[in-house]
Scaffold this motif. Structure first.
Motif, short mmCIF file in Angstrom:
data_model
loop_
_atom_site.label_atom_id
_atom_site.label_comp_id
_atom_site.label_asym_id
_atom_site.label_seq_id
_atom_site.Cartn_x
_atom_site.Cartn_y
_atom_site.Cartn_z
N UNK A 22 0.66 -1.43 -0.05
CA UNK A 22 -0.04 0.10 -0.15
C UNK A 22 0.81 1.09 0.02
N UNK A 23 1.85 1.20 -0.69
CA UNK A 23 3.04 2.51 -0.73
C UNK A 23 3.45 2.46 -2.04
N UNK A 24 4.32 3.45 -2.33
CA UNK A 24 4.82 3.62 -3.65
C UNK A 24 6.45 3.55 -3.26
N UNK A 25 7.31 2.74 -4.19
CA UNK A 25 8.51 2.83 -4.05
C UNK A 25 9.33 3.94 -5.17
N UNK A 26 10.28 4.46 -4.67
CA UNK A 26 10.87 5.44 -5.64
C UNK A 26 12.23 4.58 -6.20
N UNK A 27 11.91 4.04 -7.27
CA UNK A 27 12.85 3.27 -8.26
C UNK A 27 13.54 4.22 -9.36
N UNK A 28 13.10 5.34 -9.44
CA UNK A 28 13.77 6.21 -10.55
C UNK A 28 13.88 5.55 -11.77
N UNK A 29 12.75 5.20 -12.37
CA UNK A 29 12.93 4.62 -13.79
C UNK A 29 13.75 5.49 -14.76
N UNK A 30 13.69 6.65 -14.48
CA UNK A 30 14.41 7.75 -15.79
C UNK A 30 15.83 7.45 -15.60
N UNK A 31 16.33 7.05 -14.48
CA UNK A 31 17.63 6.60 -14.37
C UNK A 31 18.28 5.12 -14.60
N UNK A 32 17.18 4.38 -14.17
CA UNK A 32 17.08 3.07 -14.55
C UNK A 32 17.47 2.72 -16.09
N UNK A 33 16.64 3.47 -16.96
CA UNK A 33 16.38 3.35 -18.21
C UNK A 33 17.63 4.09 -19.15
N UNK A 34 18.60 4.80 -18.15
CA UNK A 34 19.87 5.42 -18.78
C UNK A 34 20.94 5.29 -17.89
N UNK A 35 21.24 3.75 -17.82
CA UNK A 35 22.31 3.63 -17.00
C UNK A 35 23.42 3.52 -17.86
N UNK A 36 24.81 3.80 -17.06
CA UNK A 36 25.95 3.97 -18.11
C UNK A 36 26.63 2.38 -18.05
N UNK A 37 27.28 1.89 -19.08
CA UNK A 37 27.40 0.63 -19.19
C UNK A 37 28.86 0.25 -18.21
N UNK A 38 29.66 1.31 -17.77
CA UNK A 38 30.83 0.88 -17.03
C UNK A 38 30.73 1.24 -15.47
N UNK A 39 29.32 1.18 -15.24
CA UNK A 39 29.14 1.31 -13.71
C UNK A 39 28.20 0.22 -13.28
N UNK A 40 28.60 -0.27 -12.00
CA UNK A 40 27.66 -1.51 -11.28
C UNK A 40 26.71 -0.66 -10.48
N UNK A 41 25.38 -0.59 -10.75
CA UNK A 41 24.55 0.08 -9.87
C UNK A 41 23.37 -0.59 -9.71
N UNK A 42 23.01 -1.68 -10.16
CA UNK A 42 21.84 -2.42 -9.95
C UNK A 42 22.22 -3.93 -9.40
N UNK A 43 21.38 -4.40 -8.45
CA UNK A 43 21.81 -5.72 -7.95
C UNK A 43 20.54 -6.64 -7.95
#
Length: 275
Positions: A22-43
């Motif tokens: 019953x809440x909303x998560x802040x997952x920042x899909x704008x940033x998820x959709x524009x990840x840089x290739x040389x960084x580990x940011x998602x697990x």
């Protein structure tokens, strides 16, 4: 860079978690959709080929925000603890100074988990949505696309004065936005002189306003309110619902947004991880 399959898996898991909690998560899909290739940011954590746990890392200069979730049927198995450990280790490898753990204000599960790790409450943030309101325009206040080198320098200085970035952090962050985001970047002018900036992201049928800042010496003159009114009208004419975020402790900004018709509908709490 995340694949379309991974993004869809994250969205599906988000929906399950939000419906259950019953809440909303802040997952920042704008940033998820524009990840840089040389960084580990998602697990990710999979069980039998199904995504049941996810943690996203979101960098802003020398600060990183961590937000994640675990499927309700797979909780209390140490999954989130392992994801968080990986996120913290990566932040350590990048020499990040400030690590913030993000939790929806209404998430009891998140609050119970946070009691088990070394952290302290930092700030609350409101998500706000625009409600139909009569807005006035001023021809002396204009918006135009950010295109020149001078515009770029103005944006960087506004990141420093408006959001507490160091100049080095502001330049890195600004370059990341330019390289990886499709946002519209606007320069705010007052009487034809640069007064501020903002970004507008139009994705998934919504308009989100980010990075809104006015130079300190020009604040309190109504420039921000008039500029905000202009961008709201632009988005409203496209038929888009309009959103933004503001820290609860920023009373001036909160008042400005409310005066333009924005109303809070959800909040997130941030806890600083104590290394």
């Amino acid at each position: 860079m995340l694949t379309k399959v991974e993004l869809n898996e994250i969205k599906a898991l988000q929906q399950v978690c939000e419906n259950e909690g019953g809440f909303e998560l802040k997952l920042n899909f704008e940033m998820l959709e524009n990840r840089e290739e040389n960084k580990t940011e998602d697990f990710f954590h999979y069980e039998d080929g199904r995504l049941v746990g996810f943690l996203g890392s979101y960098g802003f200069g020398n600060k990183v925000e961590l937000c994640g979730m675990v499927h309700p049927e797979y909780r209390r198995r140490g999954i989130f603890s392992r994801l968080l450990e990986m996120g913290l280790e990566e932040a350590k490898n990048q020499n990040i100074e400030t690590i913030l753990l993000n939790a929806p204000t209404d998430s009891k599960t998140a609050k119970e988990f946070l009691k088990t790790i070394p952290c302290t409450f930092s700030v609350a943030e409101y998500q706000m949505k625009w409600q139909k309101t009569e807005l006035t325009e001023d021809p002396a206040i204009t918006l135009r696309p950010s295109i020149s080198t001078d515009d770029r320098e103005a944006e960087i200085q506004l990141e420093v004065s408006g959001f507490g970035f160091s100049e080095e952090e502001a330049r890195e962050y600004h370059q990341t936005i330019r390289d990886n985001s499709g946002d519209q970047r606007f320069i705010i002018e007052a009487n034809r002189k640069t007064a501020g900036k903002m970004r507008v992201s139009e994705t998934n049928g919504e308009a989100w306003i980010y990075g809104f800042a006015i130079f300190p010496e020009l604040r309190g003159k109504g420039i921000g309110r008039k500029a905000l009114s202009k961008v709201v009208k632009m988005a409203d004419q496209k038929g888009l619902p309009i959103f933004l975020e503001v820290e609860a402790k920023n009373a001036h900004a909160l008042g400005l947004y409310e005066s333009c018709g924005f109303r809070s509908y959800h909040s997130q709490d941030y806890y600083e991880y104590l290394k």
